[in-house]
Write a protein that holds these residues in place. Structure first.
Motif, PDB file in Angstrom:
ATOM      1  N   SER A 148     -37.384 -45.655  -3.728  1.00 21.88           N
ATOM      2  CA  SER A 148     -36.728 -44.286  -4.016  1.00 21.88           C
ATOM      3  C   SER A 148     -35.606 -43.840  -4.368  1.00 21.88           C
ATOM      4  CB  SER A 148     -36.877 -43.867  -2.241  1.00 21.88           C
ATOM      5  OG  SER A 148     -36.015 -44.505  -1.544  1.00 21.88           O
ATOM      6  N   LEU A 149     -34.700 -44.864  -4.446  1.00 26.00           N
ATOM      7  CA  LEU A 149     -33.187 -44.500  -4.893  1.00 26.00           C
ATOM      8  C   LEU A 149     -33.454 -44.460  -6.334  1.00 26.00           C
ATOM      9  CD1 LEU A 149     -30.367 -44.142  -4.606  1.00 26.00           C
ATOM     10  CD2 LEU A 149     -30.155 -46.686  -4.650  1.00 26.00           C
ATOM     11  N   ALA A 150     -34.209 -45.365  -7.061  1.00 31.03           N
ATOM     12  CA  ALA A 150     -34.718 -45.069  -8.266  1.00 31.03           C
ATOM     13  C   ALA A 150     -35.256 -43.955  -8.922  1.00 31.03           C
ATOM     14  CB  ALA A 150     -35.381 -46.500  -8.780  1.00 31.03           C
ATOM     15  N   ALA A 151     -36.229 -43.665  -8.169  1.00 31.05           N
ATOM     16  CA  ALA A 151     -36.732 -42.336  -8.243  1.00 31.05           C
ATOM     17  C   ALA A 151     -35.857 -41.149  -8.134  1.00 31.05           C
ATOM     18  CB  ALA A 151     -37.852 -42.146  -7.281  1.00 31.05           C
ATOM     19  N   ALA A 152     -34.826 -41.321  -7.107  1.00 31.67           N
ATOM     20  CA  ALA A 152     -33.845 -40.267  -7.210  1.00 31.67           C
ATOM     21  C   ALA A 152     -32.902 -40.077  -8.231  1.00 31.67           C
ATOM     22  CB  ALA A 152     -33.048 -40.370  -5.589  1.00 31.67           C
ATOM     23  N   VAL A 153     -32.680 -41.190  -8.844  1.00 32.02           N
ATOM     24  CA  VAL A 153     -31.830 -41.188 -10.040  1.00 32.02           C
ATOM     25  C   VAL A 153     -32.566 -40.568 -11.273  1.00 32.02           C
ATOM     26  CG1 VAL A 153     -30.682 -42.526 -11.843  1.00 32.02           C
ATOM     27  CG2 VAL A 153     -30.436 -43.382  -9.449  1.00 32.02           C
ATOM     28  N   ARG A 154     -33.959 -40.835 -11.365  1.00 27.53           N
ATOM     29  CA  ARG A 154     -34.592 -40.342 -12.304  1.00 27.53           C
ATOM     30  C   ARG A 154     -34.747 -38.611 -12.217  1.00 27.53           C
ATOM     31  NH1 ARG A 154     -37.609 -45.127 -11.736  1.00 27.53           N
ATOM     32  NH2 ARG A 154     -39.076 -44.108 -10.378  1.00 27.53           N
ATOM     33  N   LEU A 155     -34.754 -38.278 -10.803  1.00 28.95           N
ATOM     34  CA  LEU A 155     -34.867 -36.712 -10.500  1.00 28.95           C
ATOM     35  C   LEU A 155     -33.724 -36.204 -11.009  1.00 28.95           C
ATOM     36  CD1 LEU A 155     -37.058 -36.900  -7.139  1.00 28.95           C
ATOM     37  CD2 LEU A 155     -37.944 -35.974  -9.314  1.00 28.95           C
ATOM     38  N   ALA A 156     -32.408 -36.779 -10.662  1.00 22.38           N
ATOM     39  CA  ALA A 156     -31.224 -36.258 -11.071  1.00 22.38           C
ATOM     40  C   ALA A 156     -31.102 -36.086 -12.436  1.00 22.38           C
ATOM     41  CB  ALA A 156     -30.133 -36.984 -10.389  1.00 22.38           C
ATOM     42  N   VAL A 157     -31.379 -36.963 -13.221  1.00 20.36           N
ATOM     43  CA  VAL A 157     -31.478 -37.018 -14.538  1.00 20.36           C
ATOM     44  C   VAL A 157     -32.339 -35.800 -15.203  1.00 20.36           C
ATOM     45  CG1 VAL A 157     -32.191 -38.059 -16.866  1.00 20.36           C
ATOM     46  CG2 VAL A 157     -30.997 -39.559 -14.954  1.00 20.36           C
ATOM     47  N   ALA A 158     -33.469 -35.518 -14.586  1.00 22.13           N
ATOM     48  CA  ALA A 158     -34.522 -34.379 -14.909  1.00 22.13           C
ATOM     49  C   ALA A 158     -33.994 -32.951 -14.488  1.00 22.13           C
ATOM     50  CB  ALA A 158     -35.886 -34.865 -14.198  1.00 22.13           C
ATOM     51  N   ARG A 159     -33.089 -33.218 -13.653  1.00 24.37           N
ATOM     52  CA  ARG A 159     -32.581 -31.783 -13.405  1.00 24.37           C
ATOM     53  C   ARG A 159     -31.363 -31.501 -13.925  1.00 24.37           C
ATOM     54  NH1 ARG A 159     -36.444 -32.705  -9.930  1.00 24.37           N
ATOM     55  NH2 ARG A 159     -37.174 -30.993  -8.775  1.00 24.37           N
ATOM     56  N   ARG A 160     -30.900 -32.266 -15.065  1.00 26.66           N
ATOM     57  CA  ARG A 160     -29.688 -32.085 -15.784  1.00 26.66           C
ATOM     58  C   ARG A 160     -28.488 -32.145 -15.030  1.00 26.66           C
ATOM     59  NH1 ARG A 160     -29.303 -27.006 -17.005  1.00 26.66           N
ATOM     60  NH2 ARG A 160     -30.872 -26.264 -15.531  1.00 26.66           N
ATOM     61  N   ALA A 161     -28.421 -33.134 -14.173  1.00 22.09           N
ATOM     62  CA  ALA A 161     -27.134 -33.472 -13.812  1.00 22.09           C
ATOM     63  C   ALA A 161     -26.057 -34.213 -14.762  1.00 22.09           C
ATOM     64  CB  ALA A 161     -27.273 -34.500 -12.561  1.00 22.09           C
ATOM     65  N   GLN A 162     -24.926 -33.661 -14.633  1.00 22.35           N
ATOM     66  CA  GLN A 162     -23.862 -34.063 -15.558  1.00 22.35           C
ATOM     67  C   GLN A 162     -23.020 -35.370 -14.846  1.00 22.35           C
ATOM     68  OE1 GLN A 162     -22.925 -29.770 -15.970  1.00 22.35           O
ATOM     69  NE2 GLN A 162     -22.137 -30.581 -17.901  1.00 22.35           N
ATOM     70  N   VAL A 163     -22.905 -35.379 -13.605  1.00 19.04           N
ATOM     71  CA  VAL A 163     -22.470 -36.586 -12.547  1.00 19.04           C
ATOM     72  C   VAL A 163     -23.334 -36.788 -11.531  1.00 19.04           C
ATOM     73  CG1 VAL A 163     -20.625 -36.939 -11.263  1.00 19.04           C
ATOM     74  CG2 VAL A 163     -19.986 -35.474 -13.192  1.00 19.04           C
ATOM     75  N   ILE A 164     -23.608 -37.917 -11.197  1.00 21.59           N
ATOM     76  CA  ILE A 164     -24.472 -38.410 -10.180  1.00 21.59           C
ATOM     77  C   ILE A 164     -23.640 -39.040  -9.297  1.00 21.59           C
ATOM     78  CG2 ILE A 164     -26.404 -39.782  -9.583  1.00 21.59           C
ATOM     79  CD1 ILE A 164     -27.744 -39.250 -12.211  1.00 21.59           C
ATOM     80  N   ASN A 165     -23.586 -38.662  -7.886  1.00 20.69           N
ATOM     81  CA  ASN A 165     -22.783 -39.335  -6.755  1.00 20.69           C
ATOM     82  C   ASN A 165     -23.862 -40.359  -6.017  1.00 20.69           C
ATOM     83  OD1 ASN A 165     -20.208 -39.523  -5.201  1.00 20.69           O
ATOM     84  ND2 ASN A 165     -21.940 -39.475  -3.955  1.00 20.69           N
ATOM     85  N   ILE A 166     -23.755 -41.408  -5.919  1.00 15.47           N
ATOM     86  CA  ILE A 166     -24.730 -42.433  -5.260  1.00 15.47           C
ATOM     87  C   ILE A 166     -23.843 -42.999  -4.010  1.00 15.47           C
ATOM     88  CG2 ILE A 166     -26.268 -44.048  -5.059  1.00 15.47           C
ATOM     89  CD1 ILE A 166     -26.650 -43.748  -7.988  1.00 15.47           C
ATOM     90  N   SER A 167     -23.715 -42.394  -2.850  1.00 14.08           N
ATOM     91  CA  SER A 167     -23.039 -42.951  -1.889  1.00 14.08           C
ATOM     92  C   SER A 167     -24.058 -43.881  -1.001  1.00 14.08           C
ATOM     93  CB  SER A 167     -22.410 -41.879  -0.960  1.00 14.08           C
ATOM     94  OG  SER A 167     -21.405 -41.328  -1.693  1.00 14.08           O
ATOM     95  N   GLN A 168     -24.533 -44.757  -1.547  1.00 10.19           N
ATOM     96  CA  GLN A 168     -25.644 -45.733  -0.995  1.00 10.19           C
ATOM     97  C   GLN A 168     -25.528 -47.134  -1.679  1.00 10.19           C
ATOM     98  OE1 GLN A 168     -28.669 -44.196   0.839  1.00 10.19           O
ATOM     99  NE2 GLN A 168     -27.122 -42.699   1.052  1.00 10.19           N
ATOM    100  N   GLU A 169     -25.755 -48.289  -1.023  1.00  6.68           N
ATOM    101  CA  GLU A 169     -25.907 -49.608  -1.276  1.00  6.68           C
ATOM    102  C   GLU A 169     -27.278 -50.227  -1.068  1.00  6.68           C
ATOM    103  OE1 GLU A 169     -23.464 -52.394   0.686  1.00  6.68           O
ATOM    104  OE2 GLU A 169     -22.547 -50.726   1.585  1.00  6.68           O
ATOM    105  N   THR A 170     -27.479 -51.074  -1.815  1.00  5.93           N
ATOM    106  CA  THR A 170     -28.846 -51.747  -1.562  1.00  5.93           C
ATOM    107  C   THR A 170     -28.569 -53.234  -1.577  1.00  5.93           C
ATOM    108  OG1 THR A 170     -29.624 -52.301  -3.890  1.00  5.93           O
ATOM    109  CG2 THR A 170     -29.847 -49.959  -3.094  1.00  5.93           C
ATOM    110  N   VAL A 171     -29.350 -54.039  -1.120  1.00  3.09           N
ATOM    111  CA  VAL A 171     -29.549 -55.447  -1.069  1.00  3.09           C
ATOM    112  C   VAL A 171     -29.955 -56.063  -2.102  1.00  3.09           C
ATOM    113  CG1 VAL A 171     -28.956 -55.537   1.591  1.00  3.09           C
ATOM    114  CG2 VAL A 171     -31.342 -55.648   0.782  1.00  3.09           C
ATOM    115  N   GLY A 172     -30.729 -55.208  -2.989  1.00  2.00           N
ATOM    116  CA  GLY A 172     -31.285 -55.823  -4.121  1.00  2.00           C
ATOM    117  C   GLY A 172     -32.444 -54.598  -4.439  1.00  2.00           C
ATOM    118  N   PRO A 173     -32.770 -54.743  -5.735  1.00  2.00           N
ATOM    119  CA  PRO A 173     -32.938 -55.961  -6.422  1.00  2.00           C
ATOM    120  C   PRO A 173     -31.586 -55.850  -7.557  1.00  2.00           C
ATOM    121  CG  PRO A 173     -34.371 -54.418  -7.730  1.00  2.00           C
ATOM    122  CD  PRO A 173     -34.023 -53.961  -6.111  1.00  2.00           C
ATOM    123  N   ARG A 174     -31.186 -57.104  -7.745  1.00  2.00           N
ATOM    124  CA  ARG A 174     -29.939 -57.090  -8.894  1.00  2.00           C
ATOM    125  C   ARG A 174     -30.189 -57.166 -10.077  1.00  2.00           C
ATOM    126  NH1 ARG A 174     -27.091 -61.408  -4.513  1.00  2.00           N
ATOM    127  NH2 ARG A 174     -26.743 -59.972  -2.695  1.00  2.00           N
TER     128      ARG A 174
END
Length: 405
Positions: A148-174
């Motif tokens: 879902s985080l990967a999907a969120a990044v793609r959605l942010a790109v699709a909505r023409r974001a110029q800056v993306i803030n991700i205050s999240q961390e994952t345990v993988g994949p690396r």
């Protein structure tokens, strides 16, 4: 709706690890924020007291810059966020637009970036002219995943974001080739400034890289305290690029008021706001050049970077007030023209037995003279004292005994 179906399919992949908000979950007195927050913070938070806002906003307040906040949603009804938030996306509820935030985390993050000035509070976002695009990726139950985080990044790109803030961390994949790594790489390739929190298990001496912060091209942000030192909870490591205030950070909370919390979650949007200001002031600069300026102008305790605060603690005013010549990478500070290191003090040659003997003899002679003088002086004082005592006992000259007749 067709574009949402792949997102729903990715969310359904339960085998992937959960993505967690990168916050320490503590308020000013060590307790969690109480929501909804209806009491405004009247003063100026310490994280803003260190910034000359009039000077920071001399050229721009971030107007026209679109900042995606990938988080738990954003409460767009908050008085300081009304007009700052546009409909976004929701990876957990297909068809949602990311507005509304029962958790509160995303609203705090968004306020640090773009909260509008309002009478009755000294709190304001660092880029109050920027536009927030909320992309809901997580909830109170931690349903967010790497997918879902990967999907969120793609959605942010699709909505023409110029800056993306991700205050999240994952345990993988690396692996960069995994879905999250590919999504972040695509955002970087599209010249978007991607900012992510470094994570919060620093108190355990953990140096394992946090993702997506550790991916190439991402500005990884650690948390600093009031003394510009690394906050105890902030995760150190070779992947850390910069630090920003992350202790007792006041921001907008769902409701009409404010809340204070601590974590690298709230350091990252501080840097994202500076990036938004720079995107507005330097529209032709690349994302790499913006990141390099932020790192180069940071306040440092060492001449270079370290694993605790990266290139230093971000200095918003200095980042916006430099010359207009971009650079592609930070570097240690150059010494002033003509400056040179001071000449070292001359060191005496190694001691020899002959020199040591002469030195000891001189010391012995000086000590003997001092002792002799002390003894002679003491004897003179003693003689003078005895003479005075004898004179008092004999009486004045010519005096005799008086006998009655």
């Amino acid at each position: 709706m067709a574009a949402i179906r792949p997102v729903a399919a990715l969310v359904a992949l339960t085998a992937l690890a959960a993505a967690q908000p990168a916050c320490a979950a503590t308020g000013p007195e060590g307790g969690a924020c109480v929501l909804p927050a209806n009491r405004p913070f009247e003063g100026r938070p310490w994280s803003l007291q260190r910034v000359l806002l009039d000077e920071l906003w001399h050229d721009t307040r971030g107007e026209g810059v679109r900042v995606a906040v990938i988080d738990t949603g954003v409460d767009d009804t908050h008085p300081q966020l009304a007009g700052a938030v546009v409909p976004g996306a929701d990876t957990l509820a297909p068809g949602g637009d990311g507005t509304g935030d029962p958790v509160g985390h995303g609203t705090l993050v968004a306020g640090i970036i773009a909260a509008r000035p309002r009478e009755g509070t000294g709190f304001v976002g660092l880029a109050p002219g920027a536009t927030v695009i909320p992309v809901r990726q997580n909830d109170a139950r931690g349903h967010g995943t790497d997918a879902s985080l990967a999907a969120a990044v793609r959605l942010a790109v699709a909505r023409r974001a110029q800056v993306i803030n991700i205050s999240q961390e994952t345990v993988g994949p690396r692996a960069p080739g995994a879905a999250l790594g590919r999504a972040v790489a695509e955002a970087v390739r599209r010249d978007i400034v991607v900012v992510a929190s470094a994570g919060n298990n620093g108190a355990d001496s953990t140096r394992t890289p946090a993702y997506p912060a550790a991916f190439d091209g991402v500005l990884a942000v650690a948390a600093s305290d009031r003394d510009n030192e690394r906050a105890a909870f902030s995760r150190p490591g070779s992947f850390v690029d910069i630090a920003a205030p992350g202790v007792d950070i006041v921001s907008t909370a769902p409701g009409r008021g404010h809340c204070a919390d601590s974590g690298t979650s709230f350091a990252a949007p501080y840097v994202s706001a500076v990036a938004a200001l720079m995107r507005a002031k330097y529209p032709h600069w690349t994302a790499t050049q913006i990141a390099a300026r932020i790192e180069q102008t940071a306040e440092r305790s060492v001449n270079g970077r370290d694993d605790f605060v990266g290139w230093g603690v971000v200095d918003p005013v200095r980042a916006l007030s430099g010359d207009d010549a971009p650079q592609d990478a930070p570097h240690p500070d150059e010494p002033p023209p003509g400056a040179r290191a001071p000449d070292p003090a001359p060191l005496p040659a190694a001691d020899t037995p002959q020199r040591r003997d002469r030195r000891y003899a001189a010391w012995a002679m000086a000590l003997t003279v001092l002792l002799t003088g002390a003894v002679a002086g003491g004897a003179a004082v003693a003689r003078e004292r005895r003479r005075r005592c004898t004179a008092r006992a004999e009486g004045p000259p010519g005096a005799g005994s008086a006998h009655p007749r």
